[in-house]
Scaffold this active site. Structure first.
Site, PDB file in Angstrom:
ATOM      1  N   ASP A 243      -4.696 -27.099 -48.032  1.00  0.00           N
ATOM      2  CA  ASP A 243      -4.821 -26.460 -47.079  1.00  0.00           C
ATOM      3  C   ASP A 243      -5.676 -26.850 -45.821  1.00  0.00           C
ATOM      4  OD1 ASP A 243      -4.496 -24.783 -45.136  1.00  0.00           O
ATOM      5  OD2 ASP A 243      -4.624 -22.627 -45.470  1.00  0.00           O
ATOM      6  N   LYS A 250      -9.071 -26.788 -39.808  1.00  0.00           N
ATOM      7  CA  LYS A 250     -10.148 -26.136 -40.654  1.00  0.00           C
ATOM      8  C   LYS A 250     -11.175 -26.798 -39.836  1.00  0.00           C
ATOM      9  CE  LYS A 250      -8.254 -23.650 -44.588  1.00  0.00           C
ATOM     10  NZ  LYS A 250      -8.723 -22.621 -44.162  1.00  0.00           N
ATOM     11  N   ARG A 324       0.824 -16.795 -45.461  1.00  0.00           N
ATOM     12  CA  ARG A 324       2.076 -15.811 -45.416  1.00  0.00           C
ATOM     13  C   ARG A 324       2.937 -15.765 -44.879  1.00  0.00           C
ATOM     14  NH1 ARG A 324      -1.883 -13.089 -40.876  1.00  0.00           N
ATOM     15  NH2 ARG A 324      -3.758 -14.386 -42.197  1.00  0.00           N
TER      16      ARG A 324
HETATM   17  N1  BES Z   1      -5.765 -20.533 -47.703  1.00  0.00           N
HETATM   18  C1  BES Z   1      -6.993 -20.074 -47.025  1.00  0.00           C
HETATM   19  C2  BES Z   1      -7.842 -18.385 -47.072  1.00  0.00           C
HETATM   20  C3  BES Z   1      -8.633 -18.823 -48.054  1.00  0.00           C
HETATM   21  C4  BES Z   1     -10.370 -18.827 -46.885  1.00  0.00           C
HETATM   22  C5  BES Z   1      -8.807 -18.871 -49.190  1.00  0.00           C
HETATM   23  C6  BES Z   1     -11.036 -19.219 -48.315  1.00  0.00           C
HETATM   24  C7  BES Z   1      -9.942 -19.298 -49.974  1.00  0.00           C
HETATM   25  C8  BES Z   1     -10.942 -19.272 -49.397  1.00  0.00           C
HETATM   26  C9  BES Z   1      -5.774 -19.354 -45.728  1.00  0.00           C
HETATM   27  O1  BES Z   1      -4.636 -20.143 -45.709  1.00  0.00           O
HETATM   28  C10 BES Z   1      -6.351 -19.210 -44.113  1.00  0.00           C
HETATM   29  O2  BES Z   1      -6.738 -20.373 -43.714  1.00  0.00           O
HETATM   30  N2  BES Z   1      -6.248 -18.245 -43.451  1.00  0.00           N
HETATM   31  C11 BES Z   1      -6.990 -17.654 -42.429  1.00  0.00           C
HETATM   32  C12 BES Z   1      -5.960 -16.530 -41.963  1.00  0.00           C
HETATM   33  C13 BES Z   1      -6.347 -16.647 -40.444  1.00  0.00           C
HETATM   34  C14 BES Z   1      -6.142 -17.738 -39.403  1.00  0.00           C
HETATM   35  C15 BES Z   1      -5.342 -15.486 -39.153  1.00  0.00           C
HETATM   36  C16 BES Z   1      -8.936 -17.204 -42.462  1.00  0.00           C
HETATM   37  O3  BES Z   1      -8.873 -16.408 -43.396  1.00  0.00           O
HETATM   38  O4  BES Z   1      -9.192 -17.778 -42.087  1.00  0.00           O
HETATM   39 ZN    ZN Z   2      -3.869 -21.190 -47.212  1.00  0.00          ZN
HETATM   40 MG    MG Z   3      -4.845 -21.469 -43.985  1.00  0.00          MG
END
Ligand code: BES
Ligand code: ZN
Ligand code: MG
Length: 471
Positions: A243, A250, A324
């Site tokens: 991801d 990120k 999601r």
């Molecule tokens: N894969 C991540 C969530 C995650 C974060 C998993 C840390 C393991 C460790 C997910 O796809 C993500 O990026 N979520 C974002 C959502 C936000 C953009 C609303 C997040 O949690 O920052």
């Molecule tokens: Zn993710």
């Molecule tokens: Mg993500």
């Protein structure tokens, strides 16, 4: 490994298991100097080279310990001494131990051999490694042996895939593995490529996959029992092999951890292996929407409005909220095409759940009290804990969009793990027994076998126990 219920005289290795109480009670039978080094505390190991062979005194802690604590102690023991232990007939002495405790001890020995990359050449996986334990019948030992190997094979496969670096687990490599696994375990294997997904209208999944250099692989694995009236479990595992965040890129500091964004899928994978090896009298339909979340000229964009499999439209406001999206289609595809008694999705879904619970437990959401309570109980029992969070309708307001039925993030800096769960609820098609497990904080973390964070195997023992004991 073989479990044998005969006491052997000429052993070269002996494992003496003690709780603190048991040691206090029986220490007088041993050389009194040993008490200076050994008290039976958890994770204490004393090695005594005797004429017959090497004796390992293994401390388990307080007498009222829970079975999972014996597994923990055995894991620690195996991790510490695995280089020294021999594949020879080994006597196990622990008169106080009941069946479940011995089972956890054996599981721990096998699980404790795991390091990345896994090699099953360790002494414990050798048939010459016999554990002689006379307190249980051979029939019970055979069952424990089957169970311990099944759970270890499941959890080790889970850990191995999560630990693999991103370049060694592209969607096509993973698909090939799953295809071969299905052959081995006689699972029904179905995969939808991009063209097929377009035909089916799996738009939410495809929105994430459209930026990928790899073809779509919306995967369905089915484990079937011949037992009549068996329960059917629907499992959806988030399978983002890496991801990057997509266009909503990120921060690079922790981006390498995102090789673990398939932790939901690997938990489901381990559970399938366990069910197959144990021949459990249940049916499992597992949906793994496989993709990476990549940056490219084809990647989906913030502001895109896409139509999900169930017809609902989603305004994408952040491409990093991709889990999601793919789970939405995974859930509604499963519910619309299969009849299931229980529906569970497992996902490394939000940083919000990590900030809330750290690595202490997964965040759970459910629309069914019975399932919720059972999951909490099973989590406590397997030490893969879950804690319940609300799904109140007030959270729905936060994902209402002006240009679509839903938006994929709330834009408020609060409660994103709840918002994400509320989002997923819009795709379960009124299934009466659903739970969502956000395992972002627990799937990957500090472990005894690696210096850096690595796969914990979270979810395999939890789901395996739940499915095996569900009535
Ligand atoms: N894969 C991540 C969530 C995650 C974060 C998993 C840390 C393991 C460790 C997910 O796809 C993500 O990026 N979520 C974002 C959502 C936000 C953009 C609303 C997040 O949690 O920052
Ligand atoms: Zn993710
Ligand atoms: Mg993500």
């Amino acid at each position: 490994m073989k479990l044998v219920n005969k006491k052997i005289k000429d052993y070269t290795q002996i494992f003496h298991l003690f709780t603190e109480e048991e040691w206090t009670r029986t220490s007088k039978n041993f050389n009194k100097n040993i008490s200076a080094f050994f008290t039976g505390k958890k994770n204490e190991v004393f090695i005594n080279v005797q004429d017959q062979g090497i004796a390992y005194f293994i401390g388990l802690g307080k007498a009222d310990l829970q079975p999972f604590e014996i597994q923990q102690a055995a894991i620690k023991f195996a991790q510490t001494y695995k280089g020294k232990l021999l594949a020879v007939p080994t006597l196990v002495v622990g008169d106080f131990m009941i069946e479940k405790q011995f089972e956890e001890f054996v599981k721990g020995l096998l699980l404790g051999t795991y390091t990345y990359p896994f090699e099953s050449t360790h002494a414990f996986w050798n048939a010459k490694f016999e554990l002689h334990f006379e307190n249980l019948s051979q029939k019970k030992l055979d069952f424990i042996s089957l169970k311990a190997q099944a759970i270890s094979n499941g959890q080790i496969a889970c850990q191995e895939w999560l630990n693999k670096p991103a370049n060694l687990k592209k969607p096509d490599t993973l698909s090939l593995y799953l295809k071969n696994l299905s052959k081995k375990y006689n699972l029904k294997y179905t995969v939808f490529n991009r063209k097929k997904c377009e035909e089916l209208g799996l738009g939410a999944y495809l929105s994430v996959n459209q930026g990928s250099a790899y073809d779509a692989a919306f995967t369905i694995l089915e484990y079937k029992t011949t037992v009549k009236n068996a329960k059917t479990f629907g499992l959806v595992g988030k399978c983002v092999v890496f991801d990057t965040g997509g266009i909503s890129l990120k921060n690079p500091d922790n981006m390498h951890y995102m090789k673990s964004d398939m932790g939901g899928a690997t938990a489901v994978l381990g559970t399938l292996i366990y069910a197959s090896e144990m021949n459990l009298p249940v049916n499992i339909i597992a949906v793994l929407p496989i993709t990476d979340n990549a940056i490219s000229e084809n990647a989906f964009l913030p502001s895109d409005v896409i139509t999900a499999y169930n017809g609902k439209t989603i305004e994408v406001l952040n491409t990093d909220a991709e889990g999601r999206m793919i789970l939405a289609d995974g859930l509604s595809y499963l519910v619309r095409n299969y009849k299931t008694d229980i529906l569970i999705d497992v996902a490394t879904l939000t940083g919000s759940s990590v900030r809330m619970f750290g690595d202490t437990c997964g965040a759970m959401f459910s629309n069914n009290d019975e399932l919720k309570n059972l999951l909490i109980k099973t989590g406590d029992k397997t030490n893969q804990r879950l804690w319940n969070l609300p799904l109140w309708d007030i959270w729905k307001d936060d994902i209402r969009s002006d240009v679509a039925d839903l938006k994929n993030i709330s834009m408020k800096p609060i409660g994103d793990c709840i918002v994400a769960a509320k989002f997923l609820e819009q795709f379960i098609e009124n299934h009466p027994k659903w739970a969502h497990l956000d395992i972002a904080g627990v799937a990957f973390g500090n472990v005894g076998y690696a210096k850096e964070k690595a796969a914990t195997g979270f979810g395999v023992q939890l789901l395996a126990d739940l499915i095996e004991n569900y009535h």
